[in-house]
Design an enzyme around this catalytic site. Structure first.
Site, PDB file in Angstrom:
ATOM      1  N   ASP A   1      -5.463   9.899  14.638  1.00  0.00           N
ATOM      2  CA  ASP A   1      -5.841   9.632  13.243  1.00  0.00           C
ATOM      3  C   ASP A   1      -6.518   8.267  13.134  1.00  0.00           C
ATOM      4  O   ASP A   1      -6.215   7.463  12.252  1.00  0.00           O
ATOM      5  CB  ASP A   1      -4.598   9.689  12.348  1.00  0.00           C
ATOM      6  CG  ASP A   1      -4.951   9.791  10.859  1.00  0.00           C
ATOM      7  OD1 ASP A   1      -6.104  10.150  10.541  1.00  0.00           O
ATOM      8  OD2 ASP A   1      -4.082   9.501  10.021  1.00  0.00           O
TER       9      ASP A   1
ATOM     10  N   TYR B   1       0.003   9.377   1.521  1.00  0.00           N
ATOM     11  CA  TYR B   1       0.705  10.658   1.627  1.00  0.00           C
ATOM     12  C   TYR B   1       1.999  10.536   2.407  1.00  0.00           C
ATOM     13  O   TYR B   1       2.986  11.213   2.120  1.00  0.00           O
ATOM     14  CB  TYR B   1      -0.186  11.684   2.333  1.00  0.00           C
ATOM     15  CG  TYR B   1      -1.368  12.147   1.525  1.00  0.00           C
ATOM     16  CD1 TYR B   1      -1.201  12.852   0.330  1.00  0.00           C
ATOM     17  CD2 TYR B   1      -2.666  11.896   1.963  1.00  0.00           C
ATOM     18  CE1 TYR B   1      -2.285  13.290  -0.401  1.00  0.00           C
ATOM     19  CE2 TYR B   1      -3.765  12.331   1.235  1.00  0.00           C
ATOM     20  CZ  TYR B   1      -3.567  13.023   0.052  1.00  0.00           C
ATOM     21  OH  TYR B   1      -4.653  13.443  -0.669  1.00  0.00           O
TER      22      TYR B   1
ATOM     23  N   GLY C   1       0.827  -1.194   0.000  1.00  0.00           N
ATOM     24  CA  GLY C   1       0.000   0.000   0.000  1.00  0.00           C
ATOM     25  C   GLY C   1       0.862   1.245   0.000  1.00  0.00           C
ATOM     26  O   GLY C   1       2.088   1.184   0.101  1.00  0.00           O
TER      27      GLY C   1
ATOM     28  N   VAL D   1       4.138   1.059   2.054  1.00  0.00           N
ATOM     29  CA  VAL D   1       4.259  -0.123   2.910  1.00  0.00           C
ATOM     30  C   VAL D   1       4.566  -1.336   2.038  1.00  0.00           C
ATOM     31  O   VAL D   1       3.895  -1.576   1.026  1.00  0.00           O
ATOM     32  CB  VAL D   1       2.977  -0.358   3.722  1.00  0.00           C
ATOM     33  CG1 VAL D   1       3.153  -1.564   4.642  1.00  0.00           C
ATOM     34  CG2 VAL D   1       2.628   0.884   4.549  1.00  0.00           C
TER      35      VAL D   1
ATOM     36  N   ARG E   1      -8.722   2.983   7.697  1.00  0.00           N
ATOM     37  CA  ARG E   1      -7.469   2.840   6.940  1.00  0.00           C
ATOM     38  C   ARG E   1      -6.278   2.586   7.868  1.00  0.00           C
ATOM     39  O   ARG E   1      -5.232   2.112   7.422  1.00  0.00           O
ATOM     40  CB  ARG E   1      -7.226   4.096   6.109  1.00  0.00           C
ATOM     41  CG  ARG E   1      -7.059   5.366   6.935  1.00  0.00           C
ATOM     42  CD  ARG E   1      -6.893   6.624   6.091  1.00  0.00           C
ATOM     43  NE  ARG E   1      -6.853   7.827   6.936  1.00  0.00           N
ATOM     44  CZ  ARG E   1      -7.924   8.490   7.340  1.00  0.00           C
ATOM     45  NH1 ARG E   1      -9.129   8.066   6.956  1.00  0.00           N
ATOM     46  NH2 ARG E   1      -7.825   9.548   8.115  1.00  0.00           N
TER      47      ARG E   1
ATOM     48  N   ASP F   1      -0.570   2.754  13.389  1.00  0.00           N
ATOM     49  CA  ASP F   1      -0.220   4.175  13.227  1.00  0.00           C
ATOM     50  C   ASP F   1      -0.472   5.027  14.467  1.00  0.00           C
ATOM     51  O   ASP F   1      -0.463   6.251  14.385  1.00  0.00           O
ATOM     52  CB  ASP F   1      -0.973   4.796  12.038  1.00  0.00           C
ATOM     53  CG  ASP F   1      -0.192   4.603  10.731  1.00  0.00           C
ATOM     54  OD1 ASP F   1       0.729   3.779  10.731  1.00  0.00           O
ATOM     55  OD2 ASP F   1      -0.520   5.261   9.741  1.00  0.00           O
TER      56      ASP F   1
END
Length: 517
Positions: free
Chosen positions: A352, A242, A239, A246, A356, A370
Site C-alpha cells: 500500500d 478507514y 489524522g 492517529v 499518504r 504502514d
C-alpha cells in the site's frame, strides 16, 4: 537490581599506552580503508573503551545513565542497541548503567569529529546542509554511499551544495587537489579552513548533526514491547482514516510517540503479535520504527516514532511543500526508494505504498510507514468494501490475481512519484477509482505532470511496465533518480567517472550503464 560489570575485568584500555595503541589502530583503519564503523555504530573489533557522547541523553529508568553532550563514558559491555557504560567525571567512575549506542562515538577516532557524518548519499548530505540555510562554508565529511571505502567533502554554498571527492594515493595520502596532500582527514579539513576550495571559499563550521532516535523506548522494551495502554497519554489527533486514527502521545511523560488506534476489532490477537514481531525487527533510517504494541484489549494500539510534519501527501499540499524545488522533490523520492530497497532486501512487501503512507520529519526527512500492515489489517476491509480498494496505486497483476510483490510495490512507487511532482494531486485525474483498472489494462498511462522533468517521467513509465519483470528494483531506482540531477562535483583534472551515464541519456541507457558498470 542492576549490577555493573567489573571495571578491571571488562575495561582494559585505560592506560596511556593502551590508548595510544588504540589511536594508532584507528588511524590505520581509516587510511587503509578497512571497513570501519559509522557514526555511533559498534566498532568492528574491541568495543569496550572510552567513548564520547555526541548528544545529551536523559535516562528513562533507574538502570539507564543520563549524560551530556561531549561527556566521556567507558563502555564495559556492548550488545544490540543498548550498551553498558560507566560515566567518568574527573577521571573517576560515578555511575554505571545502560546507554543508547547510537549516541556515542569512540574517543580519539574520526567518528568523534563533529564534522564526520558516517555513510551518507549526496541527497542526504544536501538535506543536512540545506537545513543550515544559505550560510556558505558549512561542511561535513561523509563516507560515500556508493563506495563505502571512499570519502567526500560536502560544502554548503549560496543556493547550492558542492561535493568534493577525497582521493587516496597509493602511499595512503589524502587529497582533493593533487597539489595538496595530507596524512589524515583532520589535516585536510584544517587546511581548507584557511585555503579556499573552488567555488565555495573557506570551510567555516561543521554542519549540525541530527539527534537520532533511540531504537527503542528504553532498554527494557527491546524484548518486552507489549506494553499496557496506561503507559501512554493521548494528546491531539493527528489524522484518521478507514483503518485507524492517529494521535500524538507521550510514553511515561518522557518520550513523544505516535499512537495508531486500529479500528478493526476482529483482528486475531496471535496473528497480530506474530506480524508485529517481524515488523519490529525491520530497522532502517528511512522506515518508521515500530516501538511497541498494546493488545491487552480492543482497540489495538501500534506505537511508532513521531514524525512532526505528518504524511507526505498533506505536506506536499501545504505551504512548505508547495515551495519545494525540483531537487528537493528528488531527495524525497530517493529517501522513499531507499527505505523500500531495504524492505525489498528483507523480502518484505509493502502492498500500500502511497504518499499518504510516507511520513515527513525534521529537516524534511521521509520515512516509509504502514509497511507490513496491509495484508492483515487493510485487505479484509478492501475485500469487503470494493469501492475503497486503492486501484489508482495498485499494480494490475495485484488487482486481477492478487499477485503482490516488490515489483507491484515499484508500480505503486511510480504513482507516488506522480503525487510528488504534482505536489499532492490525485493520480488519474478525471477518472474514478473503479475506472482505472480497465483503463491501464488497455495500455493507458498518465501523461507527464506539467512541471515534471522528462527523465523523472521516464522513470514513472518504466515503473508502470505491464510486465513486472521489466520494472526496476528499488536499488536501481535510487541510482536512476540520483542520475536525474547532479550537484556540482569538482574533480581534479584527469579524474573521471566512467560509470556515470552521459547527460541526456534515456532511462533505458542509464539502466544499461548501471548494470554494465
Amino acid at each position: 537490581m542492576f549490577t555493573c560489570p567489573s571495571w578491571s575485568g571488562l575495561c582494559r584500555r585505560g592506560t596511556d599506552k593502551d590508548a595510544a595503541a588504540g589511536d594508532q589502530q584507528a588511524v590505520e583503519i581509516v587510511w587503509t580503508h578497512e571497513k570501519e564503523p559509522g557514526v555511533g555504530s559498534p566498532p568492528q573489533d574491541e568495543t569496550t573503551g572510552f567513548y564520547k557522547a555526541l548528544w545529551s541523553f536523559e535516562a528513562r529508568d533507574d538502570e539507564e545513565v543520563s549524560f551530556q553532550k561531549d561527556e566521556v563514558l567507558r563502555v564495559t559491555r556492548s550488545s544490540g542497541g543498548w550498551w553498558t557504560a560507566e560515566k567518568i567525571v574527573d577521571g573517576a567512575r560515578k555511575v554505571c548503567g545502560f546507554v543508547p549506542h547510537n549516541y556515542l562515538a569512540r574517543s580519539n577516532t574520526i567518528d568523534a569529529q563533529p564534522w564526520f557524518f558516517g555513510q551518507l548519499n549526496r541527497f542526504e548530505a544536501q538535506n543536512q546542509l540545506s537545513a543550515a540555510g544559505d550560510e556558505s562554508g558549512v561542511f561535513l565529511v561523509r563516507r560515500s554511499d556508493k563506495d563505502a571505502k571512499g570519502y567526500v567533502l560536502s560544502v554548503g554554498a549560496v543556493a547550492a551544495v558542492k561535493h568534493f571527492k577525497i582521493f587516496q594515493s597509493v602511499d595512503g595520502e589524502l587529497y582533493v587537489n593533487p597539489g595538496h596532500r595530507f596524512q589524515s582527514l583532520e589535516e585536510l579539513v584544517e587546511h581548507y579552513k584557511h585555503h579556499p576550495l573552488p567555488s565555495t571559499g573557506l570551510l567555516t563550521k561543521p554542519c549540525a548533526r541530527r539527534r537520532p532516535n533511540t531504537q527503542d523506548l528504553s532498554h527494557h522494551t527491546v524484548d518486552e514491547w507489549e506494553l499496557p495502554k496506561s503507559q501512554f497519554a493521548l494528546e491531539e489527533q493527528l489524522g484518521g482514516g478507514y483503518f485507524a486514527d492517529v494521535y500524538r502521545g507521550r510514553w511515561k511523560g518522557m518520550v513523544n510517540v505516535a499512537v495508531k488506534i486500529l479500528k478493526n476489532d476482529s483482528l486475531d490477537h496471535r496473528e497480530f503479535q506474530l506480524e508485529t514481531q517481524i515488523l519490529k525487527k525491520l530497522r532502517h533510517r528511512h522506515l518508521i520504527s515500530l516501538l511497541a504494541v498494546c493488545t491487552d484489549a480492543h482497540p489495538f494500539y501500534i506505537i511508532t516514532e513521531l514524525m512532526e510534519k505528518g504524511n507526505l501527501l498533506r505536506f506536499l499540499q501545504g505551504q512548505e511543500g508547495k515551495s519545494m524545488g525540483l531537487s528537493s522533490l528528488v531527495e524525497m523520492a530517493v529517501e522513499v526508494a531507499d527505505g523500500m530497497a531495504y524492505l525489498e532486501s528483507q523480502k518484505s512487501i509493502h502492498r500500500d505504498l502511497a504518499a499518504r503512507n510516507v511520513l515527513v520529519g525534521e529537516d524534511n526527512i521521509c520515512k516509509v510507514a504502514d509497511f507490513g500492515l496491509a495484508r492483515f489489517v487493510k485487505e479484509p476491509f478492501y475485500l469487503s468494501e470494493s469501492k475503497t480498494i486503492p486501484f489508482k496505486w495498485t499494480a494490475p497483476e495485484a488487482i486481477s490475481h492478487g499477485r503482490f510483490s516488490s515489483k507491484s510495490d515499484v508500480w505503486s512507487f511510480g504513482v507516488l512519484l506522480y503525487e510528488i511532482y504534482t505536489y499532492g494531486k490525485c493520480p488519474y485525474p478525471g477518472y474514478s477509482n473503479n475506472q482505472v483498472f480497465p483503463l491501464i489494462t488497455t495500455g493507458y498511462r498518465m501523461p507527464a505532470p506539467p512541471t515534471c522533468p522528462a527523465d523523472i517521467y521516464q522513470i514513472m513509465l518504466v515503473c508502470w511496465s505491464a510486465c513486472p519483470e521489466e520494472r526496476p528494483d528499488f536499488s536501481e531506482l535510487i541510482t536512476l533518480l540520483e542520475n536525474t540531477t547532479r550537484y556540482d562535483e569538482w574533480r581534479p583534472e584527469g579524474c573521471t567517472d566512467a560509470a556515470r551515464p552521459q547527460e541526456g541519456a534515456s532511462v533505458a541507457e542509464k539502466r544499461g550503464a548501471d548494470v554494465t558498470h
